[in-house]
Design a protein around this motif. Structure first.
Motif, PDB file in Angstrom:
ATOM      1  N   SER A  80       0.830  -1.198   0.000  1.00  0.00           N
ATOM      2  CA  SER A  80       0.000   0.000   0.000  1.00  0.00           C
ATOM      3  C   SER A  80       0.856   1.237   0.000  1.00  0.00           C
ATOM      4  CB  SER A  80      -0.905  -0.014   1.231  1.00  0.00           C
ATOM      5  OG  SER A  80      -0.119   0.041   2.390  1.00  0.00           O
ATOM      6  N   GLN A  81       0.186   2.427  -0.187  1.00  0.00           N
ATOM      7  CA  GLN A  81       0.916   3.695  -0.176  1.00  0.00           C
ATOM      8  C   GLN A  81       1.572   3.933   1.159  1.00  0.00           C
ATOM      9  OE1 GLN A  81       1.455   5.717  -2.676  1.00  0.00           O
ATOM     10  NE2 GLN A  81       0.364   4.403  -4.105  1.00  0.00           N
ATOM     11  N   ASN A  82       0.913   3.532   2.264  1.00  0.00           N
ATOM     12  CA  ASN A  82       1.525   3.708   3.593  1.00  0.00           C
ATOM     13  C   ASN A  82       2.793   2.886   3.718  1.00  0.00           C
ATOM     14  OD1 ASN A  82      -0.433   5.469   4.426  1.00  0.00           O
ATOM     15  ND2 ASN A  82      -1.743   3.878   5.323  1.00  0.00           N
ATOM     16  N   ALA A  83       2.762   1.654   3.136  1.00  0.00           N
ATOM     17  CA  ALA A  83       3.959   0.818   3.217  1.00  0.00           C
ATOM     18  C   ALA A  83       5.093   1.409   2.419  1.00  0.00           C
ATOM     19  CB  ALA A  83       3.638  -0.596   2.725  1.00  0.00           C
TER      20      ALA A  83
ATOM     21  N   GLU B  88       2.965   1.590  13.042  1.00  0.00           N
ATOM     22  CA  GLU B  88       1.734   1.066  13.635  1.00  0.00           C
ATOM     23  C   GLU B  88       0.707   0.734  12.548  1.00  0.00           C
ATOM     24  OE1 GLU B  88       0.489   4.023  16.370  1.00  0.00           O
ATOM     25  OE2 GLU B  88       2.126   3.662  17.815  1.00  0.00           O
ATOM     26  N   GLN B  89       0.573   1.627  11.546  1.00  0.00           N
ATOM     27  CA  GLN B  89      -0.374   1.371  10.462  1.00  0.00           C
ATOM     28  C   GLN B  89       0.019   0.114   9.678  1.00  0.00           C
ATOM     29  OE1 GLN B  89      -0.488   4.927   8.156  1.00  0.00           O
ATOM     30  NE2 GLN B  89      -1.660   6.115   9.656  1.00  0.00           N
ATOM     31  N   LEU B  90       1.315  -0.059   9.428  1.00  0.00           N
ATOM     32  CA  LEU B  90       1.779  -1.230   8.691  1.00  0.00           C
ATOM     33  C   LEU B  90       1.532  -2.510   9.489  1.00  0.00           C
ATOM     34  CD1 LEU B  90       3.190  -2.370   6.231  1.00  0.00           C
ATOM     35  CD2 LEU B  90       5.372  -1.990   7.367  1.00  0.00           C
ATOM     36  N   ALA B  91       1.778  -2.452  10.806  1.00  0.00           N
ATOM     37  CA  ALA B  91       1.534  -3.624  11.649  1.00  0.00           C
ATOM     38  C   ALA B  91       0.058  -4.002  11.622  1.00  0.00           C
ATOM     39  CB  ALA B  91       2.006  -3.346  13.079  1.00  0.00           C
ATOM     40  N   GLY B  92      -0.825  -2.970  11.675  1.00  0.00           N
ATOM     41  CA  GLY B  92      -2.258  -3.249  11.617  1.00  0.00           C
ATOM     42  C   GLY B  92      -2.660  -3.863  10.287  1.00  0.00           C
ATOM     43  N   ALA B  93      -2.089  -3.333   9.196  1.00  0.00           N
ATOM     44  CA  ALA B  93      -2.408  -3.874   7.875  1.00  0.00           C
ATOM     45  C   ALA B  93      -1.937  -5.323   7.743  1.00  0.00           C
ATOM     46  CB  ALA B  93      -1.780  -3.008   6.788  1.00  0.00           C
TER      47      ALA B  93
ATOM     48  N   GLN C  62      -1.571  -7.456  10.185  1.00  0.00           N
ATOM     49  CA  GLN C  62      -2.436  -8.310  11.020  1.00  0.00           C
ATOM     50  C   GLN C  62      -3.759  -8.593  10.298  1.00  0.00           C
ATOM     51  OE1 GLN C  62      -3.215  -6.655  14.860  1.00  0.00           O
ATOM     52  NE2 GLN C  62      -4.365  -8.421  15.578  1.00  0.00           N
ATOM     53  N   ARG C  63      -4.336  -7.541   9.681  1.00  0.00           N
ATOM     54  CA  ARG C  63      -5.600  -7.762   8.941  1.00  0.00           C
ATOM     55  C   ARG C  63      -5.382  -8.715   7.766  1.00  0.00           C
ATOM     56  NH1 ARG C  63      -5.975  -2.213   9.959  1.00  0.00           N
ATOM     57  NH2 ARG C  63      -5.239  -1.717   7.853  1.00  0.00           N
ATOM     58  N   LEU C  64      -4.226  -8.591   7.093  1.00  0.00           N
ATOM     59  CA  LEU C  64      -3.938  -9.482   5.978  1.00  0.00           C
ATOM     60  C   LEU C  64      -3.824 -10.932   6.445  1.00  0.00           C
ATOM     61  CD1 LEU C  64      -3.235  -9.865   3.011  1.00  0.00           C
ATOM     62  CD2 LEU C  64      -0.844  -9.397   3.590  1.00  0.00           C
ATOM     63  N   GLU C  65      -3.169 -11.139   7.586  1.00  0.00           N
ATOM     64  CA  GLU C  65      -3.062 -12.505   8.119  1.00  0.00           C
ATOM     65  C   GLU C  65      -4.434 -13.071   8.478  1.00  0.00           C
ATOM     66  OE1 GLU C  65      -0.388 -12.234  11.360  1.00  0.00           O
ATOM     67  OE2 GLU C  65       1.416 -11.956  10.111  1.00  0.00           O
ATOM     68  N   GLU C  66      -5.275 -12.205   9.065  1.00  0.00           N
ATOM     69  CA  GLU C  66      -6.619 -12.681   9.429  1.00  0.00           C
ATOM     70  C   GLU C  66      -7.412 -13.052   8.171  1.00  0.00           C
ATOM     71  OE1 GLU C  66      -8.248  -9.505  11.680  1.00  0.00           O
ATOM     72  OE2 GLU C  66      -7.069  -9.933  13.503  1.00  0.00           O
ATOM     73  N   ASN C  67      -7.307 -12.211   7.117  1.00  0.00           N
ATOM     74  CA  ASN C  67      -8.031 -12.519   5.870  1.00  0.00           C
ATOM     75  C   ASN C  67      -7.518 -13.816   5.241  1.00  0.00           C
ATOM     76  OD1 ASN C  67      -9.588 -10.223   6.090  1.00  0.00           O
ATOM     77  ND2 ASN C  67      -8.160  -8.952   4.909  1.00  0.00           N
ATOM     78  N   GLN C  68      -6.197 -13.994   5.270  1.00  0.00           N
ATOM     79  CA  GLN C  68      -5.643 -15.227   4.712  1.00  0.00           C
ATOM     80  C   GLN C  68      -6.107 -16.453   5.495  1.00  0.00           C
ATOM     81  OE1 GLN C  68      -1.455 -14.505   4.715  1.00  0.00           O
ATOM     82  NE2 GLN C  68      -1.475 -13.378   2.761  1.00  0.00           N
ATOM     83  N   GLU C  69      -6.177 -16.297   6.828  1.00  0.00           N
ATOM     84  CA  GLU C  69      -6.640 -17.426   7.653  1.00  0.00           C
ATOM     85  C   GLU C  69      -8.104 -17.751   7.352  1.00  0.00           C
ATOM     86  OE1 GLU C  69      -6.829 -18.663  12.401  1.00  0.00           O
ATOM     87  OE2 GLU C  69      -5.961 -16.756  11.758  1.00  0.00           O
ATOM     88  N   GLU C  70      -8.933 -16.680   7.192  1.00  0.00           N
ATOM     89  CA  GLU C  70     -10.345 -16.920   6.871  1.00  0.00           C
ATOM     90  C   GLU C  70     -10.478 -17.603   5.499  1.00  0.00           C
ATOM     91  OE1 GLU C  70     -12.238 -13.177   7.090  1.00  0.00           O
ATOM     92  OE2 GLU C  70     -12.160 -13.032   9.302  1.00  0.00           O
ATOM     93  N   GLN C  71      -9.682 -17.156   4.519  1.00  0.00           N
ATOM     94  CA  GLN C  71      -9.729 -17.782   3.195  1.00  0.00           C
ATOM     95  C   GLN C  71      -9.310 -19.246   3.263  1.00  0.00           C
ATOM     96  OE1 GLN C  71      -7.380 -15.443   0.558  1.00  0.00           O
ATOM     97  NE2 GLN C  71      -8.762 -13.658   0.593  1.00  0.00           N
ATOM     98  N   GLU C  72      -8.309 -19.547   4.073  1.00  0.00           N
ATOM     99  CA  GLU C  72      -7.863 -20.934   4.199  1.00  0.00           C
ATOM    100  C   GLU C  72      -8.955 -21.796   4.831  1.00  0.00           C
ATOM    101  OE1 GLU C  72      -5.420 -24.098   3.638  1.00  0.00           O
ATOM    102  OE2 GLU C  72      -5.187 -22.034   2.911  1.00  0.00           O
ATOM    103  N   ASN C  73      -9.606 -21.261   5.866  1.00  0.00           N
ATOM    104  CA  ASN C  73     -10.710 -22.005   6.492  1.00  0.00           C
ATOM    105  C   ASN C  73     -11.845 -22.228   5.492  1.00  0.00           C
ATOM    106  OD1 ASN C  73      -9.327 -22.096   8.916  1.00  0.00           O
ATOM    107  ND2 ASN C  73     -10.229 -20.183   9.675  1.00  0.00           N
ATOM    108  N   PHE C  74     -12.118 -21.200   4.663  1.00  0.00           N
ATOM    109  CA  PHE C  74     -13.184 -21.332   3.666  1.00  0.00           C
ATOM    110  C   PHE C  74     -12.833 -22.405   2.633  1.00  0.00           C
ATOM    111  CE2 PHE C  74     -15.258 -19.868  -0.287  1.00  0.00           C
ATOM    112  CZ  PHE C  74     -16.586 -19.992   0.117  1.00  0.00           C
ATOM    113  N   ARG C  75     -11.539 -22.431   2.222  1.00  0.00           N
ATOM    114  CA  ARG C  75     -11.118 -23.466   1.274  1.00  0.00           C
ATOM    115  C   ARG C  75     -11.264 -24.861   1.874  1.00  0.00           C
ATOM    116  NH1 ARG C  75      -6.635 -19.889   0.565  1.00  0.00           N
ATOM    117  NH2 ARG C  75      -6.819 -18.636  -1.343  1.00  0.00           N
ATOM    118  N   LYS C  76     -10.905 -24.996   3.170  1.00  0.00           N
ATOM    119  CA  LYS C  76     -11.050 -26.312   3.825  1.00  0.00           C
ATOM    120  C   LYS C  76     -12.518 -26.744   3.849  1.00  0.00           C
ATOM    121  CE  LYS C  76      -6.942 -25.909   6.749  1.00  0.00           C
ATOM    122  NZ  LYS C  76      -6.450 -25.819   8.142  1.00  0.00           N
ATOM    123  N   SER C  77     -13.412 -25.771   4.146  1.00  0.00           N
ATOM    124  CA  SER C  77     -14.840 -26.106   4.186  1.00  0.00           C
ATOM    125  C   SER C  77     -15.329 -26.534   2.806  1.00  0.00           C
ATOM    126  CB  SER C  77     -15.639 -24.893   4.683  1.00  0.00           C
ATOM    127  OG  SER C  77     -15.232 -24.510   5.976  1.00  0.00           O
ATOM    128  N   LEU C  78     -14.870 -25.828   1.756  1.00  0.00           N
ATOM    129  CA  LEU C  78     -15.279 -26.206   0.404  1.00  0.00           C
ATOM    130  C   LEU C  78     -14.780 -27.600   0.040  1.00  0.00           C
ATOM    131  CD1 LEU C  78     -14.732 -22.894  -1.599  1.00  0.00           C
ATOM    132  CD2 LEU C  78     -16.897 -23.954  -0.965  1.00  0.00           C
TER     133      LEU C  78
END
Length: 362
Positions: free
Chosen positions: A174-177, A310-315, A317-333
């Protein structure tokens, strides 16, 4: 007030970065695992051009272009230059010959600009120092910074493979990064500027103390000269009052008058020197104000750097959470697909069984 290093590069490209082995002076050591951004920046504080490259938050290239540097193409996609200040040789491997040629053209252009800036700086320095060389010994002259001889150019023996950075599925920063990637270089620049100002401040303080001591000494000499002049005037008056004036007395009077004139001339010279010292003190005060302003801007830069971290750390963390949710969704599929495959297989067997029953019944 001086300028500051531009936060926007004046030219950027991507390349694999190498440094010469400090032990063998022949082999190349990679400083980046993949192609990174290599940019030219203009530092208006010192009127110089820099080559800067960051691998994450680590500065793997921070080279100031000098008129003595030479960029050498050692192959169709590889080039190098020696930096005597960093005591190393940098090498860049490009994906195409066009990128190498473009980088070399920019290097030659900014090298010429650095040469012209150096000549103008030397002319200004000569004009500033020429009056001080003819001034009395009490005036201070600024020393010229010696030019470091360039490091001998070393031709690399190893060429890099013609590979381009592999594209992966990682999201673009991102631009902040991107802003955060340049903030450590800005912070290092301001820290170096602050250290230079601290050194200048120490020199100016020593010169101020010396000037103050000289002023006190000259005031004492001035008072002594005034007392001597008054004593000589009284002596002249006494000699004039004597009734029997002899040629010897007239000669003494003439000598005393000459001495008085010399003392008055000395007093005028000391007064002029005191005026010059007052002007130097005013200049020192201006430099102290500039130092305070730069210190404040450095603190603001550090604060912005912390906010970006701080903004980069938050971004992240959100990216890791999204990746984890996508992985769980793939497992369910995958689980659902396995269940569907089983049901389809059972239905197929049931269909085959019913077809056989119908054939037997007919």
């Amino acid at each position: 007030m001086g300028g500051f290093i531009s936060t926007q590069p004046i030219y950027s490209t991507r390349a694999h970065v190498f440094q010469i082995d400090p032990n063998t002076k022949k082999n190349w050591l990679p400083t980046s695992k993949h192609a990174v951004t290599v940019s030219y920046f203009y530092d208006s504080t010192r009127n110089v051009y820099r080559i800067i490259s960051l691998d994450g938050t680590k500065a793997i290239i921070n080279s100031t272009i000098s008129p003595n540097m030479t960029f050498t193409k050692t192959s169709q996609k590889f080039g190098q230059w020696a930096d005597s200040r960093a005591n190393t040789v940098y090498g860049l491997g490009f994906s195409t010959e066009h990128h190498l040629s473009k980088f070399a053209e920019k290097f030659a252009e900014y090298k010429e600009a650095a040469r012209l800036a150096k000549e103008k700086s030397q002319e200004k320095m000569e004009m500033a120092t020429s009056p001080s060389q003819e001034s009395p010994g009490g005036e201070l002259s600024s020393p010229l910074t010696p030019v470091t001889p360039p490091m001998e150019n070393i031709n690399g023996t190893d060429e890099i493979c013609d590979t381009t950075p592999n594209s992966d599925s990682r999201p673009e920063p991102s631009q902040n990064a991107l802003a955060f990637a340049h903030s450590p270089a800005m912070t290092k620049h301001w820290e170096a500027e602050l250290e230079a100002l601290k050194g200048n401040n120490a020199k100016l303080t020593a010169a101020l103390l010396e000037s103050t001591a000289n002023v006190k000494q000259w005031k004492q000499q001035l008072a002594a000269y005034q007392e001597e002049a008054e004593r000589l005037h009284k002596r002249v008056t006494e000699l004039e009052c004597q009734s029997n004036q002899t040629p010897v007395i007239k000669s003494q009077k003439t000598e005393l008058n000459q001495t008085i004139e010399e003392l008055e001339n000395t007093l005028r010279d000391k007064e002029e020197e005191m005026e010059k010292l007052k002007e130097e003190l005013e200049t020192m005060n201006d430099l102290m104000e500039q130092k305070d302003t730069l210190t404040q801007k450095l603190e603001e830069t550090e604060l912005r750097s912390r906010v970006l971290e701080e903004q980069l750390a938050g971004a992240e963390q959100r990216l890791e959470e999204n990746q984890e949710e996508q992985e769980n969704f793939r497992k369910s599929l995958r689980t659902l697909l396995e269940l569907l495959d089983g049901k389809i297989f059972e239905l197929t067997e049931l269909r085959d069984t019913l077809a056989r029953l119908i054939e037997e019944a007919s």
